[in-house]
Design a protein around this motif. Structure first.
Motif, PDB file in Angstrom:
ATOM      1  N   THR A 223       0.817  -1.214   0.000  1.00  0.00           N
ATOM      2  CA  THR A 223       0.000   0.000   0.000  1.00  0.00           C
ATOM      3  C   THR A 223       0.849   1.263   0.000  1.00  0.00           C
ATOM      4  OG1 THR A 223      -1.813  -1.081   1.183  1.00  0.00           O
ATOM      5  CG2 THR A 223      -1.693   1.334   1.311  1.00  0.00           C
ATOM      6  N   PRO A 224       0.872   2.034  -1.107  1.00  0.00           N
ATOM      7  CA  PRO A 224       1.544   3.324  -1.091  1.00  0.00           C
ATOM      8  C   PRO A 224       0.590   4.364  -0.509  1.00  0.00           C
ATOM      9  CG  PRO A 224       0.806   2.799  -3.322  1.00  0.00           C
ATOM     10  CD  PRO A 224       0.337   1.690  -2.432  1.00  0.00           C
ATOM     11  N   PHE A 225       1.055   5.097   0.480  1.00  0.00           N
ATOM     12  CA  PHE A 225       0.140   6.037   1.133  1.00  0.00           C
ATOM     13  C   PHE A 225       0.752   7.390   1.418  1.00  0.00           C
ATOM     14  CE2 PHE A 225       2.431   4.056   4.570  1.00  0.00           C
ATOM     15  CZ  PHE A 225       2.534   5.008   5.575  1.00  0.00           C
ATOM     16  N   GLY A 226       2.006   7.603   1.046  1.00  0.00           N
ATOM     17  CA  GLY A 226       2.614   8.886   1.343  1.00  0.00           C
ATOM     18  C   GLY A 226       3.736   9.255   0.393  1.00  0.00           C
ATOM     19  N   LYS A 227       4.150  10.514   0.472  1.00  0.00           N
ATOM     20  CA  LYS A 227       5.263  11.011  -0.343  1.00  0.00           C
ATOM     21  C   LYS A 227       6.163  11.884   0.520  1.00  0.00           C
ATOM     22  CE  LYS A 227       6.418  13.557  -4.576  1.00  0.00           C
ATOM     23  NZ  LYS A 227       7.408  12.537  -4.964  1.00  0.00           N
ATOM     24  N   VAL A 228       7.456  11.574   0.503  1.00  0.00           N
ATOM     25  CA  VAL A 228       8.438  12.281   1.331  1.00  0.00           C
ATOM     26  C   VAL A 228       8.731  13.655   0.739  1.00  0.00           C
ATOM     27  CG1 VAL A 228      10.768  12.182   2.306  1.00  0.00           C
ATOM     28  CG2 VAL A 228       9.452  10.071   2.009  1.00  0.00           C
ATOM     29  N   SER A 229       8.877  14.648   1.612  1.00  0.00           N
ATOM     30  CA  SER A 229       9.207  16.005   1.183  1.00  0.00           C
ATOM     31  C   SER A 229      10.647  16.068   0.665  1.00  0.00           C
ATOM     32  CB  SER A 229       9.054  16.974   2.356  1.00  0.00           C
ATOM     33  OG  SER A 229      10.039  16.688   3.351  1.00  0.00           O
ATOM     34  N   ASP A 230      10.978  17.162  -0.015  1.00  0.00           N
ATOM     35  CA  ASP A 230      12.337  17.342  -0.537  1.00  0.00           C
ATOM     36  C   ASP A 230      13.361  17.340   0.596  1.00  0.00           C
ATOM     37  OD1 ASP A 230      11.333  17.481  -3.094  1.00  0.00           O
ATOM     38  OD2 ASP A 230      11.367  19.685  -3.202  1.00  0.00           O
ATOM     39  N   SER A 231      13.032  18.027   1.690  1.00  0.00           N
ATOM     40  CA  SER A 231      13.973  18.069   2.819  1.00  0.00           C
ATOM     41  C   SER A 231      14.101  16.684   3.458  1.00  0.00           C
ATOM     42  CB  SER A 231      13.514  19.095   3.858  1.00  0.00           C
ATOM     43  OG  SER A 231      12.222  18.777   4.351  1.00  0.00           O
ATOM     44  N   GLY A 232      12.998  15.954   3.484  1.00  0.00           N
ATOM     45  CA  GLY A 232      13.046  14.598   4.025  1.00  0.00           C
ATOM     46  C   GLY A 232      13.894  13.679   3.166  1.00  0.00           C
ATOM     47  N   MET A 233      13.859  13.868   1.842  1.00  0.00           N
ATOM     48  CA  MET A 233      14.680  13.062   0.940  1.00  0.00           C
ATOM     49  C   MET A 233      16.169  13.307   1.191  1.00  0.00           C
ATOM     50  SD  MET A 233      12.926  10.990  -0.835  1.00  0.00           S
ATOM     51  CE  MET A 233      14.231  10.488  -1.959  1.00  0.00           C
ATOM     52  N   LYS A 234      16.526  14.517   1.532  1.00  0.00           N
ATOM     53  CA  LYS A 234      17.934  14.808   1.841  1.00  0.00           C
ATOM     54  C   LYS A 234      18.388  14.013   3.061  1.00  0.00           C
ATOM     55  CE  LYS A 234      17.974  19.472  -0.130  1.00  0.00           C
ATOM     56  NZ  LYS A 234      18.135  20.940   0.155  1.00  0.00           N
ATOM     57  N   VAL A 235      17.495  13.901   4.048  1.00  0.00           N
ATOM     58  CA  VAL A 235      17.825  13.109   5.240  1.00  0.00           C
ATOM     59  C   VAL A 235      17.956  11.636   4.874  1.00  0.00           C
ATOM     60  CG1 VAL A 235      17.034  12.390   7.528  1.00  0.00           C
ATOM     61  CG2 VAL A 235      16.693  14.753   6.780  1.00  0.00           C
ATOM     62  N   LEU A 236      17.031  11.129   4.058  1.00  0.00           N
ATOM     63  CA  LEU A 236      17.085   9.733   3.625  1.00  0.00           C
ATOM     64  C   LEU A 236      18.380   9.433   2.875  1.00  0.00           C
ATOM     65  CD1 LEU A 236      13.504   8.814   2.354  1.00  0.00           C
ATOM     66  CD2 LEU A 236      14.690   7.898   4.342  1.00  0.00           C
ATOM     67  N   LYS A 237      18.779  10.321   2.000  1.00  0.00           N
ATOM     68  CA  LYS A 237      20.000  10.105   1.231  1.00  0.00           C
ATOM     69  C   LYS A 237      21.236  10.152   2.126  1.00  0.00           C
ATOM     70  CE  LYS A 237      18.069  11.681  -3.158  1.00  0.00           C
ATOM     71  NZ  LYS A 237      18.066  12.711  -4.221  1.00  0.00           N
TER      72      LYS A 237
END
Length: 269
Positions: A223-237
């Protein structure tokens, strides 16, 4: 005519078969297979338990102990740990027998913030397409269920780049005690930034979820239910750059970064 001795043996055999079925059902429930990938490799991440095909935490105590010991040993990192020490506290470990009553507004916007040791990861949640999932996350965040929980698994393999969180036990076997129906699966894809549910089969979602940090090729089963923000993607990377401590297969294990959700909150707008 069946003799009493034959009948006794038949009953004993049927009882044994029932026991085997119960044990197998318990083992299935104790495992959470959450991400199957192509190219002949199946990696199952979990809310009830273990990973198959790549080895994973499969309920075998010896293998589990070996995996835990391997994860505890220092291993070469691609980069130093970029994260801070976790805030004081521990997961509540609370469980519920039933899915929480539906309270989300399908027409409203919901954003979840994961305040982690590595930085803040915000993601919007789609209450219209995945109301049961969003309602559950809103409930669990309000109950502080995610607070002080680790992100226990990461993969960096061809076609699969995800960070998995949401297990209060940190073992891959924890959950909220109830299961959620699958949602939003028609045509589901998992590009970078997707937030989706882990599961152990159809309609078995719990609290474990994964954050996709690179485009990943997965069957539409999660189940896809969300999308990470640009700032959140920086943390993930940043977390991904620190690499993985291999447990069962190369590029599959615990993140080298100390990723702990200190606090999870949901806001409605």
């Amino acid at each position: 005519m069946v003799s009493s001795e034959q009948r006794r043996k038949q009953l004993a055999r049927e009882k044994y078969e029932r026991q085997l079925k119960r044990r197998e059902a318990a083992r299935r429930k104790a495992r959470i297979r959450n991400i199957s990938i192509t190219l002949g490799l199946v990696i199952v991440l979990a809310a009830g338990g273990a990973y198959a095909a790549s080895g994973g935490l499969n309920g075998d105590k010896d293998k589990k102990d070996a995996a835990d010991k391997a994860a505890a040993k220092p291993s070469p990192s691609k980069a130093p740990d970029p994260c801070e020490k976790p805030a004081k506290g521990k997961p509540t470990g609370e469980k519920w027998k039933k899915e929480p009553a539906m309270k989300v507004d399908k027409s409203a916007s919901y954003t979840m913030r994961l305040s982690t040791t590595c930085g803040e990861i915000d993601f919007t949640m789609d209450a219209d397409k995945a109301p049961h999932t969003v309602n559950s996350f809103n409930f669990l965040a309000g109950e502080k269920f995610f607070d002080h929980t680790p992100c226990h698994r990461m993969t960096e393999q061809p076609g699969l780049s995800v960070l998995q969180c949401g297990d209060p036990t940190g073992s891959g076997s924890g959950g909220p005690g109830y299961e959620l129906p699958d949602e939003n699966l028609k045509g589901a894809q998992y590009p970078a930034g997707t937030v989706a549910m882990a599961n152990s089969g159809p309609d078995t979602g719990g609290s474990q979820f994964f954050l996709v940090y690179k485009d990943s090729k997965l069957p539409p089963n999660y189940t896809p239910f969300g999308k990470v923000s640009d700032s959140g993607m920086k943390v993930l990377k940043k977390i991904a750059k620190a690499g993985v401590t291999p447990m069962q297969a190369e590029g599959d294990g615990r993140p080298n970064a100390t990723v702990v959700i200190d606090k999870a909150t949901v806001r409605k707008s």
